[in-house]
Design a protein around this motif. Structure first.
Motif, PDB file in Angstrom:
ATOM      1  N   ILE A 238       4.782   7.697  35.127  1.00  0.00           N
ATOM      2  CA  ILE A 238       5.883   8.039  35.789  1.00  0.00           C
ATOM      3  C   ILE A 238       6.255   9.453  35.666  1.00  0.00           C
ATOM      4  O   ILE A 238       6.429  10.016  36.900  1.00  0.00           O
ATOM      5  N   GLY A 239       5.503  10.005  34.760  1.00  0.00           N
ATOM      6  CA  GLY A 239       5.398  11.422  34.589  1.00  0.00           C
ATOM      7  C   GLY A 239       4.604  12.115  35.572  1.00  0.00           C
ATOM      8  O   GLY A 239       4.661  13.157  36.205  1.00  0.00           O
ATOM      9  N   LEU A 240       3.306  11.814  35.729  1.00  0.00           N
ATOM     10  CA  LEU A 240       2.212  12.048  36.387  1.00  0.00           C
ATOM     11  C   LEU A 240       2.553  11.963  37.862  1.00  0.00           C
ATOM     12  O   LEU A 240       2.371  13.018  38.729  1.00  0.00           O
ATOM     13  N   GLY A 241       3.162  10.794  38.329  1.00  0.00           N
ATOM     14  CA  GLY A 241       3.510  10.579  39.540  1.00  0.00           C
ATOM     15  C   GLY A 241       4.776  11.461  40.012  1.00  0.00           C
ATOM     16  O   GLY A 241       4.291  11.989  41.219  1.00  0.00           O
ATOM     17  N   SER A 242       5.542  11.441  39.256  1.00  0.00           N
ATOM     18  CA  SER A 242       6.691  12.544  39.814  1.00  0.00           C
ATOM     19  C   SER A 242       6.140  13.979  40.238  1.00  0.00           C
ATOM     20  O   SER A 242       6.538  14.495  40.904  1.00  0.00           O
ATOM     21  N   PHE A 243       5.184  14.542  39.061  1.00  0.00           N
ATOM     22  CA  PHE A 243       4.913  15.835  39.093  1.00  0.00           C
ATOM     23  C   PHE A 243       4.058  15.988  40.427  1.00  0.00           C
ATOM     24  O   PHE A 243       3.868  16.711  41.312  1.00  0.00           O
ATOM     25  N   ARG A 244       3.108  14.675  40.827  1.00  0.00           N
ATOM     26  CA  ARG A 244       2.382  14.830  41.882  1.00  0.00           C
ATOM     27  C   ARG A 244       2.780  15.105  43.154  1.00  0.00           C
ATOM     28  O   ARG A 244       2.487  15.572  44.105  1.00  0.00           O
ATOM     29  N   THR A 245       3.890  14.137  43.353  1.00  0.00           N
ATOM     30  CA  THR A 245       4.850  14.210  44.449  1.00  0.00           C
ATOM     31  C   THR A 245       5.462  15.422  44.764  1.00  0.00           C
ATOM     32  O   THR A 245       5.402  16.081  45.823  1.00  0.00           O
ATOM     33  N   VAL A 246       5.952  16.118  43.635  1.00  0.00           N
ATOM     34  CA  VAL A 246       6.554  17.405  43.670  1.00  0.00           C
ATOM     35  C   VAL A 246       5.556  18.326  44.078  1.00  0.00           C
ATOM     36  O   VAL A 246       5.863  19.386  44.837  1.00  0.00           O
ATOM     37  N   PHE A 247       4.327  18.469  43.529  1.00  0.00           N
ATOM     38  CA  PHE A 247       3.397  19.274  43.770  1.00  0.00           C
ATOM     39  C   PHE A 247       3.102  19.513  45.300  1.00  0.00           C
ATOM     40  O   PHE A 247       2.715  20.291  46.030  1.00  0.00           O
ATOM     41  N   SER A 248       2.708  18.185  45.825  1.00  0.00           N
ATOM     42  CA  SER A 248       2.571  17.962  47.159  1.00  0.00           C
ATOM     43  C   SER A 248       3.654  18.620  48.332  1.00  0.00           C
ATOM     44  O   SER A 248       3.316  19.460  49.110  1.00  0.00           O
ATOM     45  N   VAL A 374      14.490  15.508  40.458  1.00  0.00           N
ATOM     46  CA  VAL A 374      14.363  16.539  39.241  1.00  0.00           C
ATOM     47  C   VAL A 374      14.166  17.975  40.022  1.00  0.00           C
ATOM     48  O   VAL A 374      14.570  18.870  39.665  1.00  0.00           O
ATOM     49  N   PHE A 375      12.968  17.912  41.054  1.00  0.00           N
ATOM     50  CA  PHE A 375      12.820  18.840  41.839  1.00  0.00           C
ATOM     51  C   PHE A 375      14.032  19.574  42.394  1.00  0.00           C
ATOM     52  O   PHE A 375      14.361  20.815  42.348  1.00  0.00           O
ATOM     53  N   ASP A 376      14.998  18.790  43.092  1.00  0.00           N
ATOM     54  CA  ASP A 376      16.267  19.299  43.528  1.00  0.00           C
ATOM     55  C   ASP A 376      16.922  19.948  42.568  1.00  0.00           C
ATOM     56  O   ASP A 376      17.746  21.021  42.872  1.00  0.00           O
ATOM     57  N   GLU A 377      17.010  19.265  41.297  1.00  0.00           N
ATOM     58  CA  GLU A 377      18.220  19.922  40.467  1.00  0.00           C
ATOM     59  C   GLU A 377      17.361  21.183  39.617  1.00  0.00           C
ATOM     60  O   GLU A 377      18.390  22.028  39.240  1.00  0.00           O
ATOM     61  N   PHE A 378      16.161  21.030  39.346  1.00  0.00           N
ATOM     62  CA  PHE A 378      15.580  21.879  38.486  1.00  0.00           C
ATOM     63  C   PHE A 378      14.437  22.673  38.620  1.00  0.00           C
ATOM     64  O   PHE A 378      13.832  23.577  37.751  1.00  0.00           O
ATOM     65  N   GLY A 379      14.053  22.328  40.054  1.00  0.00           N
ATOM     66  CA  GLY A 379      12.974  23.247  40.526  1.00  0.00           C
ATOM     67  C   GLY A 379      11.602  22.725  40.083  1.00  0.00           C
ATOM     68  O   GLY A 379      11.320  21.629  39.366  1.00  0.00           O
ATOM     69  N   ILE A 380      10.401  23.336  40.233  1.00  0.00           N
ATOM     70  CA  ILE A 380       9.210  22.976  39.805  1.00  0.00           C
ATOM     71  C   ILE A 380       8.971  22.868  38.240  1.00  0.00           C
ATOM     72  O   ILE A 380       8.145  22.163  37.578  1.00  0.00           O
ATOM     73  N   ASP A 381       9.640  23.914  37.720  1.00  0.00           N
ATOM     74  CA  ASP A 381       9.585  23.897  36.075  1.00  0.00           C
ATOM     75  C   ASP A 381      10.075  22.691  35.682  1.00  0.00           C
ATOM     76  O   ASP A 381       9.613  22.101  34.675  1.00  0.00           O
TER      77      ASP A 381
END
Length: 420
Positions: A238-248, A374-381
């Protein structure tokens, strides 16, 4: 059989005879082609989706759409593998690839793009290959043999990502899918003609059992070690997948990457995975002392790495952090697959591995949605810290349940040795 082929067969996890070496070579060829075709699409999809009018939220839904179908198909393919052998399921999986890439190559609208994802219900070549390797390798070689399978996947990824990105930049987004269709047809024909029939034998299998018997899926879910492993890997992915989506999604607006750059970044990660499988997996497992300790250690180290991602701002910094991420994600993937095949009887290994794949498919459904939020609320960080938190939770949980998993691992391994 020549001495070189004999040595290669032993290195891949077999006993050195042609009857084990040939199917292992076929399995690895399947995975190279499967990964090559899949990763040719990955640097292209974000840009093709945008061209067809799919926004960031829609792209996340597209990813979830794929995972939903994979979640449905994975356990069924696993049971088919245990009941009828990996040849049938490899053919089904490659047929799914042919359907997916041919549809993608003619996608001219968002509905057609989503329709091209439907055949992912059958795309489980890695699952079938892992089950085949579990049949062909002995208990003491299992982790190493599965690691070699990841090595072949990495070769396809290394070649596919930059190839797909380069083709899309110079010819067009849909040509990568056309080429993938041709490769998938070729390996499908080779499987149908040359892949040998094989089937794992279970010491306790009911001789009256024939047919699919999907109830076995739910029986395995009641096994404590299987359940605990699934919970651990689900948290990590879940952690890795969420970051991978955001990074793309952030690749272009935040880091200024185009499809070719993204392809090279993915290829770099695959190279790290290749090196890890060849030189580091066995050493890291030895360093941690066991597969389950390696799982705990990999999850913990990944949490530190994703914290590190939050401090990056340049392409070179991202590449630097991706090195330990590649090492420990490869280690985690390898040892979790080995553990899933070892805590059940050999005749149920395909179903157990299918459940592991299904958990990743489930995370593929929820992680793009979570990652986008998470990206919409808190950005890439925020996405970085969320991924780190998921990995830390997984490490803590796996540490708590490691003793019971290790006991069942030993019991299952002893039973398998009696069969051998």
């Amino acid at each position: 059989m020549s001495e070189s082929l004999n040595t290669l067969g032993i290195w891949l996890g077999g006993d050195g005879t042609w009857s084990s070496t040939f199917p292992l070579l076929m399995v690895h060829l399947n995975i190279v082609i499967y990964a090559l075709c899949f990763w040719m699409q990955q640097p292209v999809l974000p840009f093709l989706s945008k061209e067809l009018g799919v926004d960031g939220q829609g792209f996340g839904m597209l990813q979830s759409f794929v995972s939903a179908f994979a979640l449905i198909g994975g356990p069924v393919i696993g049971r088919l593998t245990d009941q009828f052998g990996p040849k049938l399921t490899l053919i089904i999986s490659q047929a799914g690839s042919v359907a997916m890439y041919s549809l993608l190559s003619i996608a001219t609208s968002a509905p057609l793009l989503f329709a091209s994802r439907v055949p992912s219900i059958a795309q489980h070549a890695m699952l079938a290959s892992q089950a085949a390797v579990s049949v062909l390798s002995s208990t003491d070689k299992r982790s190493s043999a599965l690691g070699k399978l990841s090595l072949s996947y990495g070769i396809g990824m290394v070649l596919g990502s930059p190839l797909g990105g380069t083709i899309s930049e110079h010819v067009g987004y849909r040509y990568a899918a056309m080429i993938s269709t041709v490769f998938s047809v070729l390996i499908l024909v080779l499987d149908a003609l040359f892949f040998p029939e094989m089937k794992a034998k279970s010491e306790t299998i009911d001789k009256k059992e024939d047919g699919l018997n999907l109830s076995k899926i739910f029986e395995l879910l009641l096994v404590a070690s299987v359940r605990d492993l699934l919970l651990t890997t689900t948290a990590v992915f879940i952690g890795l997948g969420s970051f991978r989506t955001v990074f793309s999604l952030a690749a272009e607006p935040i880091y200024g990457l185009n499809s070719q750059d993204l392809g090279y970044f993915m290829s770099f990660g695959a190279i790290v995975g290749l090196v890890t499988n060849v030189f580091l997996v066995a050493r890291l497992i030895s360093f941690f002392g066991s597969n389950i300790n390696a799982l705990v250690g990999a999850a913990f180290c990944l949490s530190i790495c994703y914290v590190g991602y939050s401090f990056t701002s340049t392409y070179s910094e991202i590449m630097a952090v991706s090195i330990p991420v590649g090492i420990f994600s490869t280690l985690l993937y390898t040892v979790s697959g080995a553990l899933m095949s070892l805590v059940v009887e050999k005749g149920d290994a395909g179903t157990a591995i299918a459940l592991s794949h299904a958990s990743r498919s489930f995370t593929g459904i929820v992680s793009p949605i979570i990652g986008g939020k998470v990206f919409d609320e808190f950005g890439i960080d925020g996405a970085c810290w969320f991924a780190a938190g998921c990995c830390m939770i997984a490490a803590a949980f796996a540490s708590i349940v490691s003793r019971s998993i290790s006991k069942e691992n030993i019991t299952s391994s002893s039973s398998e040795k009696k069969q051998l």
